[in-house]
Design an enzyme around this catalytic site. Structure first.
Site, mmCIF file in Angstrom:
data_model
loop_
_atom_site.group_PDB
_atom_site.id
_atom_site.type_symbol
_atom_site.label_atom_id
_atom_site.label_comp_id
_atom_site.label_asym_id
_atom_site.label_seq_id
_atom_site.Cartn_x
_atom_site.Cartn_y
_atom_site.Cartn_z
ATOM 1 N N LYS A 15 0.890 -1.617 -0.413
ATOM 2 C CA LYS A 15 0.198 0.292 0.581
ATOM 3 C C LYS A 15 1.253 1.417 -0.018
ATOM 4 O O LYS A 15 1.144 2.002 -0.480
ATOM 5 C CB LYS A 15 -0.921 0.044 1.118
ATOM 6 N N ASN A 16 1.857 1.345 0.892
ATOM 7 C CA ASN A 16 2.484 2.629 1.155
ATOM 8 C C ASN A 16 3.446 2.609 -0.066
ATOM 9 O O ASN A 16 4.175 4.072 -0.578
ATOM 10 C CB ASN A 16 3.453 2.678 2.578
ATOM 11 N N ARG B 40 -3.622 10.985 4.401
ATOM 12 C CA ARG B 40 -2.417 11.705 4.741
ATOM 13 C C ARG B 40 -1.779 12.144 3.543
ATOM 14 O O ARG B 40 -1.387 13.351 3.292
ATOM 15 C CB ARG B 40 -1.631 11.975 5.983
ATOM 16 N N CYS C 182 -4.355 13.572 12.982
ATOM 17 C CA CYS C 182 -5.060 11.369 12.313
ATOM 18 C C CYS C 182 -5.111 11.015 14.138
ATOM 19 O O CYS C 182 -5.591 11.630 15.038
ATOM 20 C CB CYS C 182 -4.004 10.877 11.894
ATOM 21 N N ARG D 195 0.791 14.618 13.132
ATOM 22 C CA ARG D 195 1.724 14.062 11.904
ATOM 23 C C ARG D 195 1.277 15.318 12.118
ATOM 24 O O ARG D 195 0.947 15.974 10.104
ATOM 25 C CB ARG D 195 1.061 13.137 11.587
ATOM 26 N N PRO D 196 2.888 15.910 11.557
ATOM 27 C CA PRO D 196 3.468 17.673 10.887
ATOM 28 C C PRO D 196 3.706 16.873 9.791
ATOM 29 O O PRO D 196 3.729 15.489 9.562
ATOM 30 C CB PRO D 196 4.065 17.532 12.179
ATOM 31 N N VAL D 197 3.284 18.302 9.201
ATOM 32 C CA VAL D 197 4.406 18.230 7.597
ATOM 33 C C VAL D 197 5.160 19.399 7.690
ATOM 34 O O VAL D 197 5.460 19.593 5.764
ATOM 35 C CB VAL D 197 3.292 18.005 6.448
ATOM 36 N N LEU E 271 8.535 19.076 7.780
ATOM 37 C CA LEU E 271 9.291 19.065 7.298
ATOM 38 C C LEU E 271 9.158 18.226 5.539
ATOM 39 O O LEU E 271 10.134 19.244 4.682
ATOM 40 C CB LEU E 271 9.976 17.313 7.389
ATOM 41 N N ASP F 263 4.284 0.369 11.711
ATOM 42 C CA ASP F 263 3.036 -0.709 11.551
ATOM 43 C C ASP F 263 2.412 -1.799 11.990
ATOM 44 O O ASP F 263 1.132 -2.182 12.003
ATOM 45 C CB ASP F 263 2.736 -0.269 9.761
ATOM 46 N N ARG G 217 -8.894 -0.292 4.250
ATOM 47 C CA ARG G 217 -7.681 0.663 3.794
ATOM 48 C C ARG G 217 -6.450 0.502 3.278
ATOM 49 O O ARG G 217 -5.853 0.825 2.877
ATOM 50 C CB ARG G 217 -7.007 2.115 4.745
#
Ligand code: UD1
Length: 457
Positions: free
Chosen positions: A59-60, A129, A153, A158-160, A162, A341, A433
């Site tokens: 998936k990822n 996300r 989430c 869960r910052p973005v 970066l 995970d 998902r």
């Protein structure tokens, strides 16, 4: 009387709208299955799992490769694509920009010849996300992007930052206002970027942007998760010039143009790990096919410590569960360490171990929403900051539990497989998902699990 009728009608209308929105979010693109979100799983525990299961594409990895297709014009083919709700969500986002998307028999065709919009609206990003992955490719190829901020989430912030800092370093002008990232650049320029934290998403995003920037970009402390290595190889096959793939120092020489390609997606190491834990918990013996054993070495090493017998072949792993599971401490960390995970499935396993263990999450300190639900099934777990102290119990006992997020849901199913009596897992849309037809795969291994329509939500 008239008033009551209007209120009833309004409530009915609101409910219908909500369900339609929900089902839209849960239908896959042009594809073979329709996933109904209000389903539940009913599991009668106690069956040992035996047999062979084939693991799907990651998936990822898929969620990174799909946006990378925005970097070139033409038709891409991604074989071994899993048919998942997150893949449908990314498909819908790319479609909204003008990409033609078709998924059949695990082959995903993406035609990016006619991209008209460089926007990822909140209505898409709030569902997933990973939608933020379109930021880098859009700025790199089209010089602009408007991407909704993902927000929090299910298990915490869960910052973005970066992702945004990385784009700025590459010369993008970025403004964050009214919940959106607005980015523009005539052409990005190579830069030296050192990430304070190793981030899968930020590495992927900056890599996709840098591959078409003018000059050389160096990314230090880059993530080395297999999904990022897979993305780097994908970009290389498209004509990108990247060295240091598989290390945490990537060097990228920007090119003017990339081209469409056909690629086979790597296997899903988390789906694989989940099935291995299922075999371990039920004391069964299963073989998982279509895996990269190297991607799973942290998990298989811990499973061996827990008493499992493991045989590794080139593309398969066979696991035989022990009579009694030994307690094993685990700290979830970046690759090649134990994956976050797999933290929830590991807590499910440790819950029936013969002793106590400590499971720590160094990536997401709040990722423990599964714990209260596992406790409802009889587990003895105490939380202390970012660690779970798990005192093994003899057995789980069946109850109704609620999925809160993807991997939490997997841990509840695992517990249900060995619980005494019946376990009902509600809100399985979380599970859809990231696990394709998990109940069918488990049934084929001998589990008593059924997907049913649920009246409870
Ligand atoms: C990806 C995976 C997710 C996995 C996670 C960690 C996808 C689609 N999702 O998520 O399944 O659990 O890697 O392996 O691939 N961070 C910041 N600022 C940022 C970005 C991240 O502080 O801008 C922090 C995060 O809060 C976290 C750590 O960095 O503590 C790692 O997160 P990251 O690797 O970015 O996770 P994702 O890419 O979101």
């Amino acid at each position: 009387m008239i008033e009551a009728t209007w209120i009833d009608f309004t409530l009915f209308f609101v409910e219908i709208c909500w369900q339609v929105e929900f089902l839209n979010a849960c239908c896959t693109c042009d594809s073979d299955i329709l996933i109904l979100s209000l389903d539940k799983f009913v599991i009668h525990g106690g069956k040992k799992l035996n047999g062979t299961v084939t693991i799907g594409g990651a998936k990822n990895a898929t969620l990174a490769l799909m946006p990378a297709a925005l970097l070139a014009s033409g038709t891409f083919h991604l074989t071994n694509t899993p048919n998942l709700r997150d893949v449908a969500t990314m498909s819908n986002l790319l479609k909204s920009m003008g990409t033609k998307v078709h998924l059949k028999d695990h082959v995903l065709a993406l035609d990016t010849t006619n991209i008209k919009k460089q926007e990822a609206p909140y209505s898409h990003v709030k569902k997933m996300r990973a939608s933020i992955y379109v930021l880098g490719p859009l700025v790199a190829r089209y010089g602009r992007a408007k991407v909704s901020l993902p927000g929090g989430c299910a298990w915490g912030p869960r910052p973005v930052n970066l992702h945004i800092d990385g784009m700025r370093k590459l010369g993008a002008e970025i403004e964050v206002k009214r919940g959106y990232i607005h980015a523009k650049a005539n052409r990005l320029t190579g830069a030296h970027i050192h990430f304070d934290i190793s981030s899968v998403g930020a590495t992927g995003n900056v890599l996709m942007a840098a591959v078409m920037a003018r000059g050389t970009t160096v990314i230090e402390n880059a993530a080395i998760e297999p999904e990022i290595t897979g993305l780097a190889k994908f970009l290389q096959s498209m004509g990108g010039k990247i060295s240091g793939i598989g290390t945490n120092r990537l060097e990228i020489e920007g090119v003017d143009e990339l081209h469409a390609i056909e690629v086979d997606t790597i296997p899903d190491r988390i789906e694989a790990g989940t099935f291995l834990v299922a075999a371990a918990m039920t004391g069964g013996k299963i073989r998982i096919d279509n895996v990269e054993p190297d991607h799973l070495s942290a998990v298989t090493a811990k499973l061996q410590d827990a008493g499992c017998s493991i045989f590794v072949d080139q593309k398969s792993i066979t696991l035989e569960g022990p009579d009694s599971i030994k307690p094993v401490d685990v700290t979830a960390t970046i690759y090649p360490g134990f994956p976050t995970d797999m933290q929830a499935p590991w807590i499910a396993l440790m819950s029936i171990a013969n002793g106590s263990s400590v499971v720590t999450d160094s990536i997401y300190p709040d990722r423990f929403k599964h714990v209260p639900e596992l406790v409802r099934l009889g587990a003895n777990i105490e939380l202390n900051k970012n660690a779970a102290i798990v005192r093994g119990v003899k057995q789980f006992t069946g109850a109704t539990v609620m999925s809160t997020d993807l991997r939490a849901s997997a841990s509840l199913i695992l517990a249900g497989l060995v619980a005494e009596g019946t376990t009902e897992v509600l809100r399985v849309y979380h599970l859809d998902r990231g696990y394709e037809a998990i109940e069918k795969k488990l049934q084929a291994l001998g589990a008593d699990i059924e997907r049913m329509a649920s009246e409870e939500f």
